[in-house]
Design an enzyme around this catalytic site. Structure first.
Site, PDB file in Angstrom:
ATOM      1  CD1 TRP A   1      -0.790   2.232   2.458  1.00 54.53           C
ATOM      2  CD2 TRP A   1      -2.705   1.824   1.363  1.00 54.53           C
ATOM      3  NE1 TRP A   1      -1.618   3.310   2.631  1.00 54.53           N
ATOM      4  CE2 TRP A   1      -2.795   3.091   1.975  1.00 54.53           C
ATOM      5  CE3 TRP A   1      -3.789   1.350   0.622  1.00 54.53           C
ATOM      6  CZ2 TRP A   1      -3.934   3.891   1.873  1.00 54.53           C
ATOM      7  CZ3 TRP A   1      -4.915   2.150   0.516  1.00 54.53           C
ATOM      8  CH2 TRP A   1      -4.983   3.398   1.141  1.00 54.53           C
TER       9      TRP A   1
ATOM     10  CG  ASP B   1       0.220  11.165   3.009  1.00 50.34           C
ATOM     11  OD1 ASP B   1      -0.847  10.724   2.557  1.00 50.34           O
ATOM     12  OD2 ASP B   1       0.346  11.611   4.161  1.00 50.34           O
TER      13      ASP B   1
ATOM     14  CD  GLN C   1       3.298   7.782   5.598  1.00 49.62           C
ATOM     15  OE1 GLN C   1       2.533   7.404   6.453  1.00 49.62           O
ATOM     16  NE2 GLN C   1       4.584   7.956   5.825  1.00 49.62           N
TER      17      GLN C   1
ATOM     18  CG  ASP D   1       1.498  14.910   8.177  1.00 48.74           C
ATOM     19  OD1 ASP D   1       1.956  13.802   8.504  1.00 48.74           O
ATOM     20  OD2 ASP D   1       0.287  15.121   7.975  1.00 48.74           O
TER      21      ASP D   1
HETATM   22  C1  FRU Z   1      -2.416  11.957   5.323  1.00 45.87           C
HETATM   23  C2  FRU Z   1      -1.921  11.238   6.573  1.00 45.87           C
HETATM   24  C3  FRU Z   1      -0.858  12.027   7.287  1.00 45.87           C
HETATM   25  C4  FRU Z   1      -0.111  10.971   8.031  1.00 45.87           C
HETATM   26  C5  FRU Z   1      -0.137   9.839   7.057  1.00 45.87           C
HETATM   27  C6  FRU Z   1      -0.197   8.482   7.686  1.00 45.87           C
HETATM   28  O1  FRU Z   1      -2.905  11.097   4.364  1.00 45.87           O
HETATM   29  O2  FRU Z   1      -2.997  10.968   7.422  1.00 45.87           O
HETATM   30  O3  FRU Z   1      -1.358  13.059   8.098  1.00 45.87           O
HETATM   31  O4  FRU Z   1       1.183  11.380   8.332  1.00 45.87           O
HETATM   32  O5  FRU Z   1      -1.277  10.009   6.256  1.00 45.87           O
HETATM   33  O6  FRU Z   1      -0.097   7.483   6.748  1.00 45.87           O
END
Ligand code: FRU
Length: 745
Positions: A303, A306, A322, A433
């Site tokens: 998966w 971000d 991510q 973030d």
């Molecule tokens: C945004 C988010 C971020 C966080 C990440 C976790 O999509 O929620 O705020 O760091 O995804 O996967």
């Protein structure tokens, strides 16, 4: 009763339900806890908790009858009732304490489900008022399951002593509840077992069989008995797997590691199915999978959400993302990593950052520390430094979200987490973030950080390690994933403005003096529709290029049957331009996208009513990577229609089964029903449309409006005509059609 409970799972996920089956087959003709010699402590079948004491508001007036409102289906409990502290949701807390009883058997068995928060969502055994045993539920991350499973404490050493059991819910956040049933003493243990297997590492990867719906287990990697890595995985025990996840083990070459699976369903031996390899599973088919985007980035396996850590260094663009390497669903957040020379042809590298005791690795950014302000440099290469959120909520034991850094001295090939992490302690809520940039006039680093609700803050630092808060930014109208950068308005270097950007694409325009961001305009929307989120721009793009280039997560598409899930947007250039309503942000695909197509077909027409074909998008063609790919420029002109013709009321184009339409009266453009306000520009509408296998991106009138949409193409589509149309009159039309080539060839 137990077979009633078992049947559905036996039919639905045969391979994964062996546990209960084998436990059941293990010999109880009657309900566990009622056998000869067993001493039932509680089965929670009554209307109330009887002689147990309930404190707080998490447990309601009595045992729940299964699933509570707003909860995923609860299964695996016995009889009608169970303890379920989801009463009024996760936000409630409390404690349920048993009357005193004497320990008279070797084990206490119980069914447990719910949250996995150490000390916060748990069942405890107290002897002499002291906590001697504690067990949490299984879940910490999003998703998970509300199924209860057996666990047990060995308590022989306390035989003859007085004890109490307490069931604790002291957690208000996600998975802030605990489910318990059928607590009893017995001389036989009824628990899921841990299993372990050693691997002498000679190859690059271990392939882990994954099947959706199998019980999620925690898998630990140990080296000489020492903890290395831990993740949750739906390990398959049969040959019926969805895909093989890749565990990168090269760093342990020549050594022996142990994989330890916690609480494995009885009879299952999924560790035996793990194989070592130097190739990815199904390697010949990599990037040729049916729904694989052909000129958008998607992870090889697992998966993504971000984009993270985007930076340019010495000829390479770095895209981190991510990543859940072990599932096609969100979880185990790590930083995947890919590099490219043109932001289109990507090479995926091993994951750069894996979860640690401070948490899983949430979103953040990266910079090249050209002046070695951090002191991290050890050789010739400049240190690359990344900033991320240590999302402690998803590790055991739970710790709050903090901000951490890591650095690389070898062009991003290996990463070291800073020993002084976290560099910013928890401030509030889910603060996260971090996006860092260099502010040349004051020669400081600046970090934009999301705090909570719709609130953000800026911090500054001289060395990337010590950060000080400098200002708050509020009322952006969205949350998460900030970005901040300066742009020349209409390309004028003497008229620059700062843009502050949030996760859902809302932005403010203002000024910044190294200490305070002063909002002047906004918030405005940069994009429409739900398939574009958490965008971030590259750091350190060379001055001679000078572009501000952004990539977004194309949130929410579907990729059924694929070994990966989700994709990134096409890279796009951001500019500030003056419009009739004032200065606004525009976004357009990077020029390099045009270079993906060999040639183009172009034409013009007077579109008058009905439909006409301007080209075909290959769907059934033999060159599979071409399926659905197109890069189209269209310009509709409402002013230059033949004299005497009636101007069209609406017009547009249909491609890949998607409909794009402009409505003159409403001054509105729509893509498959996603609407955005848009004025014609001198009577003209220009559209740039990119379609890939599972996505379409629309940039209208130079990119003042952007709409992205993900879709699953119908099976066996015939070649699809691209049809332009007008309703109620005439519009002039010019078009140029290109067919991008796959970037994976
Ligand atoms: C945004 C988010 C971020 C966080 C990440 C976790 O999509 O929620 O705020 O760091 O995804 O996967």
């Amino acid at each position: 009763m137990i077979f009633k409970m078992l049947k559905p799972s036996l039919f639905v996920v045969v391979a994964c339900s062996l546990v209960l089956f084998s436990l059941a087959a293990g010999g109880f003709a009657q309900t566990p806890g009622t056998g000869q010699g067993d001493i039932l402590i509680a089965d929670f079948e009554g209307e109330d908790y009887g002689d147990w004491t309930a404190e707080g508001d998490a447990f309601g007036k009595g045992p729940a009858r299964g699933t509570l409102p707003g909860q995923m289906p609860v299964s695996g409990f016995l009889g009608q009732g169970l303890v379920n502290s989801f009463f009024n949701g996760d936000g409630t807390t409390g404690k349920l304490t048993s009357p005193q009883f004497k320990i008279e058997r070797k084990y206490i068995n119980f069914l447990i489900g719910g949250g996995g928060h150490t000390d916060l969502t748990c069942i405890n055994l107290l002897v002499d008022g002291k906590k001697v045993r504690s067990t949490t539920g299984p879940n910490l991350q999003g998703g998970g399951t509300e199924a209860l499973d057996w666990d047990a404490w060995e308590v022989g050493e306390f035989r003859g002593q007085e004890a109490r059991i307490e069931i604790v819910d002291a957690e208000k956040g996600g998975w802030g509840h605990i489910n318990i049933d059928q607590i009893y003493q017995s001389d036989s243990k009824l628990a899921l077992d841990d299993a372990a297997r050693d691997f002498k590492i000679e190859k690059q990867f271990l392939h882990l069989p994954v099947k959706k719906g199998c019980r999620k287990v925690w898998l630990q990697v140990l080296l000489d008995g020492k903890f290395q890595q831990e993740f949750e995985i739906e390990l398959a025990d049969s040959n019926d797997v969805d895909f093989f996840a890749t565990l990168e083990v090269e760093r342990w070459k020549g050594k022996t590691i142990t994989l330890k699976a916690e609480r494995l369903p009885g009879g299952e031996k999924p560790l035996e199915k793990i194989v070592a390899s130097d190739n990815y599973s199904d390697e010949p088919n990599l990037y040729k999978e049916k729904l694989r985007p052909q000129f958008h980035f998607s992870p090889l396996r697992g998966w993504t959400n971000d984009p993270n850590g985007m930076m340019y260094y010495d000829g390479e663009y770095h895209l981190f993302f991510q990543h859940n390497p072990f599932s096609v669903d969100w979880g185990n957040m790590s930083w995947g990593h890919a590099v490219s020379k043109d932001m289109l042809h990507w090479k995926e590298l091993p994951d750069a950052l894996l979860p640690d005791k401070l948490g899983t690795i949430f979103s953040g950014s990266g910079v090249v520390d050209k002046n070695n302000t951090s002191g991290f440099q050890i050789g010739k290469e400049k240190p690359l430094v990344v900033f991320y959120t240590s999302a402690g909520a998803c590790v055991r034991p739970r710790v709050p979200y903090t901000q951490s850094i890591a650095y690389s001295n070898d062009r991003g090939r290996t990463w070291t987490k800073y020993e002084g992490n976290p560099v910013i302690p928890h401030i509030e809520g889910g603060n996260r973030d971090p996006k860092v940039f260099w502010y040349e006039p004051s020669k400081v680093w600046v970090m934009a950080l999301y705090l909570d609700r719709e609130d953000y803050a800026l911090f500054s630092s001289k060395n990337l390690k010590n950060w000080e808060k400098i200002c708050d930014i509020t009322k952006l109208g969205c949350s998460e994933c900030p970005d901040m950068f300066e742009l020349a308005v209409d390309g004028d270097p003497n008229n620059k403005k700062w843009v502050f950007w949030g996760g859902d694409g809302n932005y403010l325009i203002g000024s910044f003096d190294g200490k305070t961001f002063q909002k002047e305009l906004g918030p405005f929307r940069s994009k429409y529709g739900g398939n574009d989120y958490a965008a971030q721009t590259f750091s350190d793009i060379p001055e001679k290029d000078g572009r501000r280039i952004q990539i977004a997560w194309m949130q929410g598409g579907e990729y059924p049957g694929m070994p990966f899930n989700q994709q990134m947007s096409v890279p796009r250039v951001l500019t500030l331009r003056t419009t009739k309503s004032g200065v606004r942000l525009f976004m357009e695909p990077i020029e390099e996208v045009r270079g993906l197509s060999k040639g183009s077909v172009e034409g013009d027409a007077v579109q008058s009513g009905s439909e006409s074909n301007i080209g075909l998008i290959g769907f059934k063609g033999d060159t599979i990577p071409m399926v659905g790919l197109c890069d189209l420029d269209l310009e509709f002109d409402t002013a230059a229609i033949p004299v005497g013709d009636r101007p069209a009321e609406s017009f547009g184009v249909q491609l890949c089964g998607r409909r794009i339409e402009y409505n003159l009266a409403k001054k509105e453009i729509s893509l498959d029903g996603i609407k955005a306000p848009l004025e014609l520009d001198g009577g003209k509408l220009s559209l740039r449309i990119l379609t890939d296998r599972t996505s379409i991106e629309l940039f209208a009138n130079g990119g003042i409006v952007q709409i992205a949409k993900c879709f699953v193409p119908a099976d066996d589509q015939p070649d699809q005509p691209i049809k332009t149309f007008s309703n109620g009159g005439t519009v002039e039309l010019q078009w140029e059609l290109r067919m991008p080539r796959s970037v994976w060839k």
